[in-house]
Each structure stands twice: as structure tokens, then as C-alpha cells.
Design a protein around this motif. Structure first.
Motif, short mmCIF file in Angstrom:
data_model
loop_
_atom_site.label_atom_id
_atom_site.label_comp_id
_atom_site.label_asym_id
_atom_site.label_seq_id
_atom_site.Cartn_x
_atom_site.Cartn_y
_atom_site.Cartn_z
N UNK A 642 0.81 -1.19 0.00
CA UNK A 642 0.00 0.00 0.00
C UNK A 642 0.86 1.27 0.00
N UNK A 645 1.36 3.36 -3.09
CA UNK A 645 0.29 4.27 -3.52
C UNK A 645 0.41 5.59 -2.74
N UNK A 646 1.27 6.48 -3.24
CA UNK A 646 1.47 7.73 -2.49
C UNK A 646 0.45 8.78 -2.82
N UNK A 647 -0.17 8.65 -3.98
CA UNK A 647 -1.12 9.68 -4.40
C UNK A 647 -0.42 10.82 -5.13
N UNK A 648 0.89 10.75 -5.30
CA UNK A 648 1.61 11.82 -6.02
C UNK A 648 1.72 11.42 -7.49
N UNK A 649 1.07 12.19 -8.28
CA UNK A 649 0.93 11.82 -9.68
C UNK A 649 2.27 11.82 -10.41
N UNK A 650 3.19 12.72 -9.97
CA UNK A 650 4.47 12.80 -10.67
C UNK A 650 5.33 11.57 -10.38
N UNK A 653 4.30 8.92 -12.60
CA UNK A 653 4.77 9.16 -13.97
C UNK A 653 6.24 8.77 -14.12
N UNK A 654 7.04 9.09 -13.07
CA UNK A 654 8.46 8.71 -13.12
C UNK A 654 8.60 7.21 -13.19
N UNK A 657 7.73 6.03 -16.62
CA UNK A 657 8.81 6.31 -17.56
C UNK A 657 9.96 5.35 -17.35
N UNK B 24 6.14 18.38 -16.75
CA UNK B 24 5.18 17.54 -16.01
C UNK B 24 5.77 17.09 -14.67
N UNK B 25 7.04 16.71 -14.73
CA UNK B 25 7.64 16.16 -13.52
C UNK B 25 8.01 17.21 -12.50
N UNK B 95 -0.73 20.37 -6.71
CA UNK B 95 -1.07 18.94 -6.69
C UNK B 95 -0.58 18.23 -5.43
N UNK B 96 0.37 18.83 -4.73
CA UNK B 96 0.82 18.20 -3.47
C UNK B 96 -0.33 18.18 -2.46
N UNK B 99 -4.60 15.05 -2.38
CA UNK B 99 -4.17 13.64 -2.26
C UNK B 99 -5.23 12.73 -1.67
N UNK B 101 -7.35 10.82 -3.05
CA UNK B 101 -7.61 9.56 -3.74
C UNK B 101 -6.66 8.46 -3.31
N UNK B 102 -5.53 8.88 -2.67
CA UNK B 102 -4.65 7.81 -2.21
C UNK B 102 -5.24 7.20 -0.92
N UNK B 103 -4.94 5.98 -0.74
CA UNK B 103 -5.60 5.34 0.39
C UNK B 103 -4.85 5.62 1.69
#
Lengths: 669, 103
Positions: A642, A645-650, A653-654, A657, B24-25, B95-96, B99, B101-103
Motif C-alpha cells: 500500500x 500508492x502515495x497519491x503523487x501523480x508525478x 509518472x516517473x 517512464x 510535467x515532472x 497537486x501536493x 491527495x 484519492x490515495x488510500x
């Protein structure tokens, strides 16, 4: 034929079932169901009997059988055998049963278990009819036990009285001792003949001389015969198993009339009749001795008793002994005729005593007296039956008893070394007349001894007196001598050719009918003896010229012996019952201390420890480690996974990639 | 004089793609990330046109790039609408901070 037989047989059973389940809810508590069933049985029995009688064919025979147990190397059939003996028995059984049913309507009126009583009576009738119908030893054993059960239930009918329930147990256990002998006899026959238990086939087998073997110097055939006779000893209350019958008088009086006078106790006689040709001369001699000794033994015991039913009970034992003796000395027809005549007059006597008890509310003859005016019908019925049993000419008892005594006498003249049998028989004839008239004088004549009893006494209702009248008519001799019909249908079967060496050569009279000469002597002797008995009884109990008290005083030791019934009960108490109870106590003690405490409880540490450790193992290894462990490790793994699943979208993405780069690298390489 | 060929187009599109990925990053502002995505898409569009011109010699690549433009526009519309709602709910589009949606 089959339909009629099944109706005769199964209607009482149907009545029993209806009474047991619905009895209390039926009109009049269902007595008409039982009476109707037995009445129908009686009618059909009569139809069959008179059809047979019309043919005048003593060899009349009808059989049928069904497969019961069918195995490759063992077959057991359930069959019916109807011949003249069977049909006579059927008429006797259903007639007495019908009269007792009718009588019971009056006698048992108001009893709280009225419908159950009739259920038992019908059940008994069913069992008894089955006993005479079946064609093999195995089946007869079944019905033998069923009538024993019915007897047990009916003796203990008033089971709230301890004496009644004890008497029922005593009767059941005592007869069971005889039945063990009978069962052993059947087993011997079964193994010796490889499973032939049907009468006819068995006789053929014996006649062919195939039944061989020795046991303790006696031929196995004799042993088997004597063992079978043990069953009859128990059922027909012969010495030394006679002790149950007097106690069985605790049952309702009609039951005593039906079971313990006319039918069930005659089952033993019927068995001997049926198996007559099977018995070797040795076995028959044994039967004759037992029978004649029992006749005398029981007659002497009847002399001193004051309980009206007990006197009749001893008289029954004595008469059954007569029948056994008759069969034993080879007077086959006489033995069976005495069974039939005895059924009528003894049932009559018992029903009369029931009528007296019903009126006087006591069984003690010392409190009765002078009942003649109050109960004329009962008196006349008793008198006729008493004359009959005493062997007075023109009554049925005279006919059969005369034949029996003639048989015994001719046997004794042929075999002087066995004269004791005849002597016993003749003495018994005199004693019978004496104690029966003693009963009549004490009950019906003289001054009333207890005014309360006398003033309450009254004639019984018609349902009770009608059976008395019918049975009284049947106690007259001409019924049985008319046209010699009885001898015409019941004929002594030809004796089998026993192998030489088996038979006692000196027993000559077994094969043929008694001589005319012995008939004449017998008639004179038996009338003289009966007359003497009646006269003495008259002097003692009517005129009072001789005082019974003085005589009892003078022969004190003998009197005491008779009052205590030769101390047979006490003897059994000390030799059988007490040691048995002691043995039982010891066994119970052994069971408690050794088996229970040591053996059974000894396992406790082992089993409880095992249980404890296996419980622990189950808890720790199975439950906590395996079952819970799986769940826990998966949950823990989930917690770890679990974290990605950090919730950080970047971050995602890393990772994507990086994965892409790795895939491209792999592809390029 | 050096002729401009496929290599140059691909170079430009690679640079654009890299810049887009970096945007993006690295951006924390959601709008910035959206702009980065637009750059990546345009890099893909340039690639399509370049391959169409030099390799495939038909028009399907150019038609694809037209589709990409349209899809990029509609994607921006949806994304901006979502961002607007987020901003109205919590006065930020960092975006930080988003959050749940994260569990």
C-alpha cells in the motif's frame, strides 16, 4: 381356507392394534371391537372345524408356506399346518377367548384401563392362534414367547399392586427357564438335521434314522425331546417350574380362566401332542413321570388352601400333569381330549370363582358360605364343572379322565416297574374330588361366615352368567362321546421306527390302545375314588363330623408342609434367588470398583492429557499459526504494498517512464 | 547550405518531448503540468507530420496530427474544468495538496 385362517388369526391382531391406538376414544371404550373380532374368529373356526368333522377324515391336512429367510445355503420358511388337532385347538381357543371377552365386559366394567385390558386379551388370542397354526419349531418358539409376553402383561395388569407386578415377573422368568431348555432342544435339532424344523419333515428325518448322535450315554434324540419338554414344563407349570402359576392368580380372574386354565398353559400339552412321535420312549417315560408326579404333588397342595383361586390354580397344575402323564404313557387321544374337556370345565370354574369374587369382594373361602341362594346360576355352573373335574359319570371330565387312567393302568400292567405312574394318577383322582367339593361346600353351602360378605353378595350380570351357562353345557359328557366323533378325528399317530437300542424295549403299551379290561377296572376304581373323595369332603366340610382343624393339628408337620407348598418357593429362594442376588451384588460391586473405577476411570489421565495437548496443538499450531497466520501475513503484505500508492501523480509518472525505459532497453538488447 | 530533413524534425520533437516531460515532472502547479502535456502532444504531432512527409508519403500522418490537436484541445477543456472545480473547493491547485484519492 387360507383367507379364513388369516381372518381367524389376524382379526384379533387388528383388534389389538385398534384398541391400543384408539381404544379410549371408541364407543364403550372399544370392547365391541375385541369381542367382535374374536366372535368372527370363533365363527370361522367353527366353520372350518365342522367342515372337517363332516368329512370324518382323521388324516385331514392342509399346509402352506412362504419363504421367509432365503439364503443360498440356508432357508427358513414360515408355514401354516392345519390338521384335526389344530382345528380342535382353534375352536377351543377362540371359544374360551370369546366367552372370556364377553365375561370381561361385566367383570372389568369401570376399570380405568378397560380398553387396554381388551387389547391384551386380543393380543393373547392372536399369539395363541399363531402358536397352534404354525408348522415349524422356529415359528412356534416365536409365538411361544408372544403368549408368554401376553401372560406377563395380563398377570401384571393391575401393576400398581406390588404383588401383581412381582407375580408377572416371576411367571415370565420361571417360564423363561423352561424356554431356555426348549431353545437348546431346537438348536440341537437344527444342527443335527441341518436346518429342518418343520414338524412333518423332521418326523420323516427321524423315521429315516438319520437323527443320530449321543450325549452322556443318551441318544441325542432323547436329549432333544427332553429339552423340548422343558419348554412345556415351564409353560404348563409342571414340577419343578410350577411355582409361577399360583402367583399368576394376581391377574384379573377372566385372564386366569383364559390363559392360566384353558389355553396358554395347555400350550405345553399341545407341544407334546404335536411333537408326540418325535419323543423317544425314554423321553416319553420322563414326561409321564413328571406329569404324574406333578398331578399328585399339586393335588396335595390344593388340599389346604383357602384362597379360592389358588385352589383352582393347583387343580390346574394337577390336571395339566394328568395330560402330560397321559401323553407320556402313550394315551395320546386321552391326553388331548382331557385338554379340550379341561379347557371347558376349568374355564367355567375360574369364571365362577370370578363371579363369586365379584360378588363377595374377597377370595378367602373362609369368609364365604351359603352363597347358594344368593347366586344360583354361579352355584349350578360351579357344581356341574366340579362334578366334571371330579370324574363323576355323565360329565366330560369322566370321559377324558377315564381314558387317561385306563392308559396309565394298562401302561402299568405292561410295565410293572413303572407302576408308580398309575398309582399317582389314581390317588390324584381321589384328591381332586375331595378338594373340589371342599371348595364347593365352603363357598356355597353352610351358614354364612361373614354377614357383611353375605349381605353384599348378588348374582352377576348376564354378560358374566351367559359364559358360565355355555361352559356348563360343554361340561356334560355326551358332548364329547356323541357318535364317538372325537376318536374319529383325533387318532394317535403311528410311532416312528426308532433305531434298535434307542427304545426301551420294556415299554410296551406305548404303541397300542389301552385294553378293555383296564377300562373296566379304571371305571370302577375312578368312580370309587371320586365317591370316596366327595364323601370325605362332605363329612369334613358339610356335616362337620370330622374336623379339619383337629386333623391339621394331629398331622401338624404334614399340614405345615402342605400349607407351605412343600417349601419349594423357599427352597428356590435359598438355592437360586439368594445366591443369584448375591452374585449380582458381587457383579455390581466388581463392575463399580474394578471395571468402572479402575478400567474405565483409569483411562482418565491418558485421555484428558491427550485432549489437553491436542487442544493446545489445535489452538497454537492450527488456529494461530496456520489459519490466523495466513490472514495476518497477507494483511501485512497488503500494508507494505500500500505504501507505493502515495497519491503523487508525478511519482507515478516517473515510475511509468522508468518502466518504459527498461522495456525499451530490453527490446534493444 | 544544409537541407532540412527528417533528422531535424525528430530532433525538434525530441526536445519538445523532453521539455514537456520535465515540465510535467517538475511543476507543482497543475496548470504547468497541463502545459507540459500539451508540449508532449505537440512533439508527437511533429513526429507524425515528419514521418508522413519523409517515410510514408501519404496524408494519413497529417490527418492524425489534426486529430491530436483536436484531442489536445478537448482534453485541456476537461482538465481545466476539473482544475476550476478543485480551485473553487480548496483555493489551491497545488497537486501536493490534492491527495484524497490515495488510500
Amino acid at each position: 381356507m387360507l383367507e379364513k385362517l388369516l381372518l381367524i388369526w389376524l382379526l384379533p391382531l387388528a383388534a389389538f392394534l385398534i384398541q391400543v391406538f384408539l381404544g379410549k376414544r371408541l364407543y364403550r371404550r372399544g370392547d365391541w371391537v375385541s369381542c367382535g373380532a374374536v366372535f368372527t374368529s370363533f365363527i370361522f373356526s367353527c366353520v372350518l372345524f365342522f367342515n372337517m368333522l363332516g368329512e370324518h377324515n382323521p388324516h385331514f391336512k392342509w399346509t402352506t408356506s412362504w419363504d421367509w429367510i432365503f439364503l443360498p445355503d440356508f432357508q427358513l420358511k414360515f408355514g401354516l399346518l392345519v390338521d384335526t388337532v389344530t382345528l380342535s385347538m382353534l375352536v377351543v381357543i377362540t371359544l374360551v377367548s370369546l366367552l372370556v371377552h364377553v365375561y370381561s365386559i361385566g367383570y372389568m366394567a369401570g376399570d380405568k384401563l378397560y380398553s387396554r385390558y381388551f387389547a391384551y386379551l386380543s393380543f393373547f388370542t392372536f399369539s395363541m392362534v399363531g402358536l397352534v397354526l404354525v408348522d415349524n419349531l422356529f415359528s412356534i418358539y416365536i409365538f411361544w414367547e408372544l403368549v408368554g409376553l401376553a401372560s406377563y402383561l395380563l398377570i401384571g395388569f393391575w401393576f400398581e399392586k406390588p404383588s401383581a407386578s412381582n407375580a408377572a415377573k416371576k411367571a415370565f422368568l420361571t417360564t423363561r427357564i423352561g424356554d431356555i431348555g426348549m431353545f437348546l432342544g431346537i438348536l440341537i435339532i437344527f444342527f443335527n438335521t441341518n436346518g429342518i424344523l418343520e414338524y412333518e419333515k423332521l418326523f420323516q428325518y427321524v423315521a429315516d434314522g438319520k437323527f443320530t448322535g449321543e450325549f452322556l450315554g443318551m441318544s441325542l434324540l432323547t436329549v432333544a425331546g427332553i429339552l423340548l419338554f422343558f419348554g412345556a414344563i415351564g409353560k404348563s407349570a409342571q414340577f419343578p417350574l410350577h411355582i409361577w402359576l399360583p402367583d399368576a392368580m394376581e391377574g384379573p380372574t377372566p385372564v386366569s380362566a383364559l390363559i392360566h386354565a384353558a389355553t396358554m398353559v395347555a400350550a405345553g400339552v399341545y407341544l407334546v401332542t404335536r411333537m408326540f412321535v418325535f419323543f423317544t420312549p425314554d423321553a416319553l417315560l420322563f414326561i409321564a413321570y413328571i406329569g404324574s408326579f406333578t398331578a399328585l404333588f399339586a393335588a396335595t397342595m390344593a388340599l389346604t388352601h383357602n384362597d379360592i383361586k389358588k385352589v383352582l390354580a393347583y387343580s390346574t397344575i394337577s390336571q395339566l400333569g394328568y395330560m402330560m402323564m397321559g401323553l407320556g404313557v402313550g394315551a395320546y387321544v386321552a391326553g388331548f381330549l382331557h385338554l379340550v374337556t379341561h379347557a371347558a370345565f376349568k374355564a367355567s370354574l375360574f369364571l365362577c370363582s370370578g363371579s363369586v369374587i365379584h360378588a363377595a369382594h374377597t377370595q378367602d373361602m373362609r369368609q364365604m358360605g351359603g352363597l347358594k341362594q344368593k347366586m344360583p346360576i354361579t352355584f349350578w355352573a360351579t357344581l356341574i364343572a366340579t362334578l366334571s373335574i371330579s370324574g363323576v359319570p355323565f360329565f366330560s371330565g369322566f370321559v377324558s379322565k377315564d381314558m387317561l387312567l385306563a392308559g396309565a393302568l394298562s401302561f402299568a400292567t405292561e410295565n410293572p416297574q413303572h407302576a408308580l405312574i398309575a398309582i399317582f394318577a389314581f390317588i390324584t383322582a381321589g384328591l381332586t374330588a375331595f378338594y373340589m367339593f371342599r371348595l364347593v361346600f365352603m363357598t356355597f353351602f353352610g351358614a354364612p361366615k361373614d354377614p357383611k360378605v353375605f349381605s353384599h353378595a348378588h348374582e352377576s350380570p348376564l354378560t358374566m352368567t351367559l359364559p358360565l351357562m355355555i361352559l356348563s353345557v360343554l361340561s356334560f359328557g355326551f358332548i364329547f362321546t356323541y357318535n364317538h366323533w372325537f376318536e374319529a378325528i383325533i387318532q394317535k399317530p403311528a410311532l416312528l421306527n426308532y433305531q434298535s437300542g434307542l427304545s426301551v424295549g420294556s415299554l410296551k403299551a406305548l404303541g397300542h390302545a389301552p385294553h378293555d379290561a383296564s377300562h373296566l377296572i379304571t371305571v370302577i376304581l375312578s368312580i370309587a375314588l371320586a365317591g370316596t373323595g366327595i364323601f370325605l369332603s362332605y363329612l369334613f366340610y358339610f356335616k362337620g363330623v370330622l374336623s379339619a382343624k383337629n386333623w391339621a393339628h394331629r398331622f401338624q408337620s404334614m399340614y405345615q408342609t402342605l400349607v407351605h407348598l412343600y417349601w419349594v418357593d423357599e427352597l428356590y429362594e435359598w438355592t437360586v434367588v439368594r445366591p443369584l442376588i448375591r452374585l449380582n451384588n458381587f457383579m455390581a460391586h466388581f463392575d463399580n470398583r474394578v471395571i468402572d473405577d479402575r478400567l474405565v476411570d483409569g483411562w482418565v489421565p491418558l485421555t484428558s492429557n491427550t485432549a489437553f495437548y491436542s487442544g493446545d496443538f489445535d489452538n497454537v499450531a492450527i488456529d494461530q499459526t496456520l489459519v490466523d497466520g495466513t490472514g495476518l501475513s497477507i494483511a501485512k503484505g497488503g500494508m507494505e504494498v500500500r505504501k507505493i500508492q502515495t497519491g503523487r501523480i508525478q511519482q507515478y509518472l516517473i515510475l511509468a517512464l522508468a518502466a518504459l525505459c527498461i522495456i525499451l532497453l530490453i527490446l534493444m538488447l | 547550405m544544409m537541407t532540412i530533413g527528417l533528422f531535424h524534425y525528430l530532433t525538434v520533437s525530441s526536445i519538445l518531448f523532453a521539455l514537456g516531460i520535465i515540465a510535467i515532472l517538475s511543476r507543482r502547479n497543475a496548470i504547468g503540468i497541463l502545459l507540459g502535456i500539451e508540449l508532449v502532444m505537440n512533439a508527437a504531432g511533429i513526429n507524425f507530420v515528419a514521418f508522413s512527409r519523409y517515410v510514408a508519403s501519404d496524408l494519413s500522418g497529417q490527418i492524425f496530427s489534426l486529430f491530436i490537436i483536436v484531442i489536445a484541445a478537448s482534453e485541456v477543456v476537461v482538465a481545466l474544468a476539473i482544475l476550476l472545480r478543485i480551485y473553487m473547493n480548496r483555493q489551491t491547485i497545488d497537486i501536493e495538496d490534492v491527495g484524497e484519492m490515495k488510500c
